[in-house]
Design an enzyme around this catalytic site. Structure first.
Site, PDB file in Angstrom:
ATOM      1  N   GLU A 132     -10.609  -7.428   8.762  1.00 44.60           N
ATOM      2  CA  GLU A 132     -10.903  -6.838  10.068  1.00 44.60           C
ATOM      3  C   GLU A 132     -12.369  -6.425  10.210  1.00 44.60           C
ATOM      4  O   GLU A 132     -12.686  -5.482  10.942  1.00 44.60           O
ATOM      5  CB  GLU A 132      -9.988  -5.639  10.339  1.00 44.60           C
ATOM      6  CG  GLU A 132      -8.514  -6.004  10.414  1.00 44.60           C
ATOM      7  CD  GLU A 132      -7.614  -4.842  10.794  1.00 44.60           C
ATOM      8  OE1 GLU A 132      -6.627  -5.071  11.501  1.00 44.60           O
ATOM      9  OE2 GLU A 132      -7.913  -3.699  10.379  1.00 44.60           O
TER      10      GLU A 132
ATOM     11  N   GLU B 133      -1.384 -10.171  11.154  1.00 46.76           N
ATOM     12  CA  GLU B 133      -0.746  -8.855  11.264  1.00 46.76           C
ATOM     13  C   GLU B 133      -0.093  -8.703  12.629  1.00 46.76           C
ATOM     14  O   GLU B 133      -0.771  -8.435  13.618  1.00 46.76           O
ATOM     15  CB  GLU B 133      -1.754  -7.713  11.039  1.00 46.76           C
ATOM     16  CG  GLU B 133      -2.249  -7.583   9.615  1.00 46.76           C
ATOM     17  CD  GLU B 133      -3.074  -6.321   9.387  1.00 46.76           C
ATOM     18  OE1 GLU B 133      -2.973  -5.386  10.221  1.00 46.76           O
ATOM     19  OE2 GLU B 133      -3.816  -6.268   8.392  1.00 46.76           O
TER      20      GLU B 133
END
Length: 858
Positions: A189, A258
């Site tokens: 991320e 995710e």
């Protein structure tokens, strides 16, 4: 359909079986894992893959096989896990891969079940884990700057990444070696925050990608939330919905690393949950819109044992409202409904890997996506209604279909609906909490609670202030993490002043003491007695505590106990977020003030009881006092008792109601921080959360005004036959006689299926063929092996209402329902009851009817 086409289709349908068999054969042959614009490609064949996250240190090795098998039974192909640097290298150069840290054993357990692995090395992982998974010693490497173009950081990151890769290679675990690992991730991320690092951040990201590829694992690498991930890395999506995501290259597949199955819990927060219908909608939309790899974060969340929580203020439970709950039990209906979605997607796999998607509008907020080969031999379709309010009726391929709001219907043959995401065929499970004859309904836990009120407790007083010889004295206030290096949650700040009685900051013997802190918890002691305390929160850890204090003539001792509750784990420069008392520390009265911030302060890292290992029952200590009249509701105290493990194999938890805040150890193993006095806000919760419309982490909350967490998981592997030891450190004060052990048990199984539901997905044996001609059916199954359905608590066919445990007959109700269901189900481990007027009679013609059943197993 031509015979050749049938042969191709059969080979495609049998492919998952072939892969499973190959993985189960000892030294499997190497697999060639690549990708194209549609999918991950294994040995030349595109694969539609369903994945789920299970973090190995958040459960135990004894739990791993069961968790993995339940994942496989739920329709997963892949298990995804982070690699947690801090637990493997707590001391630089000293590696630990034992017990819950045994990554090789975990990966092999996945392989033994015939599943693949996605290994997310990071080594920054976020994960609501302490310091984002970085070991805190990394902060003290000279000249280091985290996650940027910094030579010291890159050297350490590469060293650990190489260690992990070499460990996996040494065990033959990459698919290129015949192992289960088909994907790896570098960084995590970073694209969410890389702008804060400027050009150096972009240079670092490109370096990380190149470094990863150079390790020659033989499998593709991914970067999540990194829109400019360089080739050959695949950029992937994280979020509640990723159907609109597009890879940064037409040569890369659309992947979702995710899909947040719920959300994490914070101390002081309400409990978040995500409706199964919405999660299923998000999954189906992703595959509808061209996705071929999707991962649930989390599929099993587990427990933050010890001091592993990040945040700060992340709770010990990392349940995440995942399909498999914290204790390893399937959460229904979420697990079952998603299993059905996965089966429906797999029925579409031949079309998804053979054709490009074709999109068309069916009207306002409705869309059809068709995957069809050029020769029309294979066809699958998805019909979506993205309207958050209104159901729709649409025309498609000459047929009429009803689409509930916020739902997707899946048609593996472009004709028959095998599943609609808003219509749950799976059963619901509920439980109850029984305590010494009382019974409280609870949708999550059933807990039989033998009290410890009569147990024999020993105690040890934790002294206030400085007791260690290695204490440090310096002028001014020191930041906590730089001082403790996170060796303990606790740091004592101690100073003293001499009072004559005429000081301007005094009003008689009274004064006000102001202490400002970066957090996370602060206690003020004056002359050894607690004068005040305060805590931050997940939204702001800052503390400004002003409390009245009484001073005496002569020397007065001021002791401040600063406590961390997990280190920051997310954001740009998160590693620089501090903690502890920063000042000012100031005494004030009606005529003036005294600023103590620059005076000499003495610092002590940790507690005396920690140094004495009071948490370890195998180390005897004279500190312990055995006395039936042990102190209660007193801060800074250790408690110890013995107990016998609850009988059976049901999951075990401890209910810490009655305690304040602290940490608990069972047979020397920490089960985490407990904090039952930290309550959720009074408002923000809903009795029933509408699955329709976009989900967010604060949309669906429960247990407002209640403790965020009272139950703390004790894995069965922590327990031993006969006598066991429980040790507590209580920081605020509580009554250990109120503690109870609990075991989780299911009380009811329920299902609600209407005449409009599709047939059970298990009735379909191929995209074109069902094994049954019947319509919808209600299916019940006892959750544990050896159980049978012993009682039908409620059955109604007509227009029933309510929820599991609280059903009601409607105005329309068949008088035959109970007898029909009893005949079909009682004494069976599972049963299937057709939902049809032919089975129950028609109590109200012209009305869409439902069958609702609540049953008990024993």
């Amino acid at each position: 359909m031509a015979a050749a086409t049938v042969g191709v289709l059969l080979r495609l349908l049998l492919l998952p079986v072939v892969v499973v068999v190959s993985l189960l054969v000892g030294a499997s042959r190497a697999a060639n894992v690549t990708y194209d614009h549609r999918a991950v490609v294994i040995d030349g064949v595109r694969r539609v893959l369903v994945s789920g996250s299970i973090h190995y240190p958040r459960s135990t090795p004894d739990m791993w096989p069961g968790l993995i098998q339940k994942s496989k039974d739920g329709g997963l192909d892949v298990i995804e896990t982070y690699v947690f640097w801090d637990i493997h290298e707590a001391v630089r150069g000293q590696y630990d891969f034992e017990g819950r840290k045994d990554l090789v054993r975990f990966v092999k357990a996945v392989a033994d079940a015939g599943l693949y692995v996605h290994l997310r090395i990071g080594p920054y992982v976020c994960a609501e884990w302490n310091y984002g998974g970085f070991p805190v010693w990394l902060h003290f490497v000279p000249g280091i700057k985290f996650r940027t173009d910094n030579e010291a950081f890159k050297a350490e990151m590469q060293r650990f990444t190489e260690k992990v890769v070499d460990t996996m290679k040494g065990a033959g675990l990459y698919a290129s070696q015949g192992g289960p690992i088909i994907l790896s991730q570098i960084e995590n991320e970073y694209g969410n925050i890389d702008s804060a690092y400027g050009a150096a951040g972009k240079a670092y990201m490109r370096w990380a990608a190149g470094m990863a590829v150079s390790l020659d694992t033989g499998v593709p690498w991914v970067m999540c939330q990194q829109s400019d991930a360089p080739d050959p890395l695949i950029n992937t999506c994280n979020g509640f919905y990723c159907d609109q995501f597009t890879p940064n290259s037409k040569s890369k597949p659309k992947m979702w690393t995710e899909n947040w199955s719920g959300w994490f819990l914070s101390f002081g927060g309400a409990v978040p949950y995500r409706p199964a219908e919405d999660l299923a909608f998000a999954v189906a939309r992703f595959y509808q819109r061209g996705g071929t790899f999707q991962n649930y974060y989390m599929y099993h969340g587990g427990t933050n044992f010890g001091r592993s929580t990040g945040g700060p203020f992340i709770a010990t439970s990392y349940d995440y409202d995942a399909p498999i709950d914290e204790y390893g039990m399937v959460r229904q209906p979420k697990w079952g409904h998603l299993r059905d979605v996965h089966k429906a997607i797999k029925l579409c796999e031949p079309a998804l890997i053979a054709a490009e998607p074709s999109y068309s509008s069916l009207g306002q907020n409705t869309e059809a996506t068709v995957y069809q080969t050029a020769d029309n031999s294979i066809c699958a379709a998805f019909l979506a209604n993205v309207d958050a309010q209104s159901d729709k009726t649409v025309k498609f391929n000459g047929n009429t279909y009803k689409l509930p709001a916020w739902s997707v219907s899946i048609l593996p043959d472009c004709k028959n609906v095998v599943l609609n995401t808003a219509q749950i065929n799976s059963q619901v499970t509920t439980s109850e909490m029984r305590s010494l004859g009382s019974s409280i309904q609870d949708t999550d836990d059933s807990l039989i609670t033998p009290e410890l009120a009569t147990a024999g407790w020993s105690y040890a007083i934790e002294p206030v202030g400085i007791t260690k010889e290695n204490a440090l004295t310096k002028p001014g206030l020191m930041e906590q993490i730089n001082t403790t290096a996170d060796a303990s949650d606790f740091l004592w700040y101690s100073t003293s002043i001499v009072v004559k009685g005429d000081e301007p900051y005094l009003n008689g013997s009274q004064s006000n003491l102001l202490v400002n802190s970066l957090g996370h918890v602060l206690q003020i002691y004056i002359n050894g007695k607690l004068a005040g305390s305060a805590k931050g929160s997940a939204s702001s850890s800052l503390i400004s505590l002003q409390t009245p204090v009484t001073l005496v003539p002569g020397k007065n001792k001021i002791d401040l106990l600063s406590t961390t509750v997990g280190l920051s784990n997310y954001g740009a420069f998160f590693d620089l977020v501090g903690a502890g008392v920063t000042g000012p520390v100031k005494l004030s009265g009606p005529n003036g003030a005294l600023n103590l911030s620059s005076t000499d302060w003495t610092y002590q890292i940790g507690l005396r009881g920690e140094d004495l290992h009071l948490y370890n029952p195998s180390e005897a200590s004279p500190e312990w006092v055995s006395d039936n009249a042990y102190p209660t509701n007193q801060p800074l105290i250790w408690y110890k008792t013995k107990f016998t493990a609850p009988a059976g194999d049901d999951p075990v938890a401890i209910d810490f109601t009655g305690m304040g805040k602290g940490e608990a150890w069972v047979n020397g193993q920490s089960i985490g921080r407990y904090w039952p006095t930290n309550l959720a806000p009074q408002s923000g919760c809903v009795n029933s959360c509408n699955y329709r419309g976009a989900y967010s982490s604060n949309k669906c909350l429960k247990k407002c005004g209640q403790p965020s967490q009272t139950l703390y998981h004790v894995p069965r592997s922590f327990l031993q036959p006969g006598s066991n030891d429980l040790v507590l450190f209580e920081q605020f004060g509580g009554d250990p006689s109120m503690i109870s052990f609990t075991t989780r048990q299911t009380s009811s199984i329920c299902a609600h299926v209407s005449e409009m539901h599709p047939a059970q997905i298990d009735s379909w044996i191929s995209p074109q063929q069902t094994s049954q001609t019947q319509g919808p059916a209600l299916r019940l199954e006892c959750p544990r092996e050896g159980q049978v359905i012993s009682n039908i608590k409620f059955a109604s066919f007509g227009t029933p209402s309510g929820t599991c445990g609280n059903y009601n007959h409607g105005e329309c109700s068949s008088s035959q329902a109970l007898a029909v269901v009893q005949e079909a189900c009682v004494g069976m481990t599972n049963c299937s009851v057709p939902v049809s007027s032919n089975n129950f009679g028609d109590p109200c013609s012209g009305v869409t009817k439902s069958l609702v059943v609540e049953a008990a197993c024993s």
